[in-house]
Design a protein around this motif. Structure first.
Motif, PDB file in Angstrom:
ATOM      1  N   LEU A  32       0.839  -1.199   0.000  1.00 20.50           N
ATOM      2  CA  LEU A  32       0.000   0.000   0.000  1.00 20.50           C
ATOM      3  C   LEU A  32       0.873   1.246   0.000  1.00 20.50           C
ATOM      4  O   LEU A  32       1.743   1.415   0.856  1.00 20.50           O
ATOM      5  CB  LEU A  32      -0.902  -0.009   1.231  1.00 20.50           C
ATOM      6  N   HIS A  33       0.626   2.129  -0.962  1.00 21.49           N
ATOM      7  CA  HIS A  33       1.501   3.285  -1.148  1.00 21.49           C
ATOM      8  C   HIS A  33       1.114   4.459  -0.258  1.00 21.49           C
ATOM      9  O   HIS A  33       0.029   4.520   0.325  1.00 21.49           O
ATOM     10  CB  HIS A  33       1.516   3.706  -2.619  1.00 21.49           C
ATOM     11  N   THR A  38       1.721   6.315  -6.330  1.00 23.16           N
ATOM     12  CA  THR A  38       0.903   5.289  -6.975  1.00 23.16           C
ATOM     13  C   THR A  38       1.458   3.922  -6.595  1.00 23.16           C
ATOM     14  O   THR A  38       2.618   3.792  -6.196  1.00 23.16           O
ATOM     15  CB  THR A  38       0.916   5.415  -8.509  1.00 23.16           C
ATOM     16  N   GLY A  39       0.621   2.910  -6.739  1.00 21.96           N
ATOM     17  CA  GLY A  39       1.087   1.568  -6.430  1.00 21.96           C
ATOM     18  C   GLY A  39       2.186   1.103  -7.369  1.00 21.96           C
ATOM     19  O   GLY A  39       3.178   0.513  -6.949  1.00 21.96           O
ATOM     20  N   SER A  40       2.015   1.396  -8.652  1.00 26.03           N
ATOM     21  CA  SER A  40       2.949   0.864  -9.646  1.00 26.03           C
ATOM     22  C   SER A  40       4.326   1.502  -9.565  1.00 26.03           C
ATOM     23  O   SER A  40       5.317   0.882  -9.947  1.00 26.03           O
ATOM     24  CB  SER A  40       2.369   1.050 -11.052  1.00 26.03           C
ATOM     25  N   SER A  42       5.596   3.004  -6.596  1.00 21.23           N
ATOM     26  CA  SER A  42       6.133   3.009  -5.234  1.00 21.23           C
ATOM     27  C   SER A  42       6.970   1.792  -4.909  1.00 21.23           C
ATOM     28  O   SER A  42       7.855   1.847  -4.053  1.00 21.23           O
ATOM     29  CB  SER A  42       4.982   3.082  -4.222  1.00 21.23           C
ATOM     30  N   TRP A  43       6.691   0.662  -5.587  1.00 21.67           N
ATOM     31  CA  TRP A  43       7.247  -0.611  -5.141  1.00 21.67           C
ATOM     32  C   TRP A  43       8.099  -1.296  -6.210  1.00 21.67           C
ATOM     33  O   TRP A  43       8.223  -2.519  -6.218  1.00 21.67           O
ATOM     34  CB  TRP A  43       6.116  -1.540  -4.712  1.00 21.67           C
ATOM     35  N   ILE A  57      -0.248  -5.421  -5.708  1.00 21.53           N
ATOM     36  CA  ILE A  57       0.035  -3.995  -5.878  1.00 21.53           C
ATOM     37  C   ILE A  57      -1.263  -3.303  -6.262  1.00 21.53           C
ATOM     38  O   ILE A  57      -1.915  -3.674  -7.237  1.00 21.53           O
ATOM     39  CB  ILE A  57       1.108  -3.760  -6.947  1.00 21.53           C
ATOM     40  N   ASP A  59      -3.536   0.604  -6.460  1.00 18.52           N
ATOM     41  CA  ASP A  59      -3.655   2.045  -6.287  1.00 18.52           C
ATOM     42  C   ASP A  59      -4.737   2.285  -5.250  1.00 18.52           C
ATOM     43  O   ASP A  59      -5.849   1.751  -5.351  1.00 18.52           O
ATOM     44  CB  ASP A  59      -4.068   2.734  -7.598  1.00 18.52           C
ATOM     45  N   ARG A  60      -4.412   3.074  -4.233  1.00 14.38           N
ATOM     46  CA  ARG A  60      -5.405   3.405  -3.212  1.00 14.38           C
ATOM     47  C   ARG A  60      -6.568   4.169  -3.835  1.00 14.38           C
ATOM     48  O   ARG A  60      -6.407   4.833  -4.866  1.00 14.38           O
ATOM     49  CB  ARG A  60      -4.754   4.236  -2.114  1.00 14.38           C
ATOM     50  N   SER A  99      -1.000   5.364   4.458  1.00 10.41           N
ATOM     51  CA  SER A  99      -1.841   4.174   4.300  1.00 10.41           C
ATOM     52  C   SER A  99      -1.829   3.296   5.550  1.00 10.41           C
ATOM     53  O   SER A  99      -2.646   2.382   5.679  1.00 10.41           O
ATOM     54  CB  SER A  99      -1.404   3.352   3.088  1.00 10.41           C
TER      55      SER A  99
END
Length: 284
Positions: A32-33, A38-40, A42-43, A57, A59-60, A99
């Motif tokens: 969780l970002h 964004t999720g894509s 951040s990780w 993964i 996106d919140r 988050s």
């Protein structure tokens, strides 16, 4: 190997849709970002963990490309997580920054769906009593969010950094939609969390804090935000009977110190696995 609980392209199309990478037979880890991310993106440094973990993964809510209507914040985060976990099964929650509030709320509402928690730099300042540092910072953040209707996303992010103590806020190169989602987000320090409820969870918890030494870190942010986070982490770890792990070379984006952070995450999962009652173990 890739498995998904939705079409692979849905990560950008549907808030709460999760792109699962790795074997579904491995422990599931939902990433969780933080605010304005964004999720894509951040990780990226954690994708290598999909060799022996099943990484989710997302996106919140409020942050996906086509999600222009969801209100960002801990209420929407908790609802999204509960829907995902109810659909896909229990998972370890790795929550960066803001988050963390939604992750803890989800754990309180459905502890059987949360295998464990890794909270990265959680700004949960409401948990600290008797500290003028955390109280003042929480007050500034709440006031800033109340005034955010008068700002655009870029202006808000600059004011946000100033509230965190930055003497020279760097310009953040983030998509406009993420800046706008951050502006509209409900502050994590307003989430209805308390230490007694966290203690009652009995969920394995690791809190990760970045170090802020050296010339690459803003001295104001180190003293204000960094100091408040450290106080918060100590209180949170005591309540959760968990572990506090500093990653010294890192700042707020701890996960970008890839080798060290991934090592912390692997040790956390390994410890959870070694303590699990395998006679009743379920996937997750």
């Amino acid at each position: 190997m890739r498995s998904t609980d939705a079409d692979p392209g849905s990560l950008a199309d549907d808030p709460g849709a999760v792109l699962w990478l790795g074997s579904p037979d491995q422990p599931r880890v939902l990433l969780l970002h933080d605010i304005a991310m964004t999720g894509s993106t951040s990780w990226l440094g954690q994708l290598q963990l999909a060799d022996d973990l099943c990484l989710g993964i997302a996106d919140r809510p409020g942050y996906a490309i086509t999600d222009r209507v969801s209100a960002a914040g801990w209420t929407a985060d908790a609802r999204m997580m509960l829907e995902v976990l109810d659909r896909s099964g229990p998972a370890h929650l790795v929550a960066a920054g803001c988050s963390a509030a939604g992750a803890l709320l989800a754990a309180q509402l459905a502890p059987g769906l949360v295998s464990s928690l890794v909270l990265v730099e959680p700004p949960l300042f409401q948990l600290v009593e008797g500290s003028s540092l955390t109280e003042d910072l929480a007050g500034k953040l709440v006031e800033l969010h109340e005034q955010s209707v008068l700002m655009d996303g870029e202006e808000f992010l600059r004011e946000y950094q100033l509230a965190l103590g930055y003497l020279e806020p760097p310009r953040l190169d983030v998509p406009e939609r993420c800046a706008e989602a951050a502006r509209k987000e409900t502050p994590a320090c307003q989430a209805p969390l308390d230490l007694d409820a966290i203690n009652a969870l009995r969920i394995m918890t690791t809190v990760v804090i970045g170090g802020r030494e050296g010339t690459q870190h803003d001295p104001g942010e180190r003293n204000v935000f960094g100091g408040a986070l450290w106080k918060t982490a100590e209180v949170l770890v005591e309540a959760a009977d968990g572990w506090l792990v500093p990653v010294e070379p890192a700042g707020h984006a701890v996960q970008r110190t890839v080798g060290l952070f991934n090592g912390v995450l692997r040790r956390h999962i390994d410890t959870w696995w070694s303590n699990l009652d395998h006679s009743h173990a379920a996937a997750g």
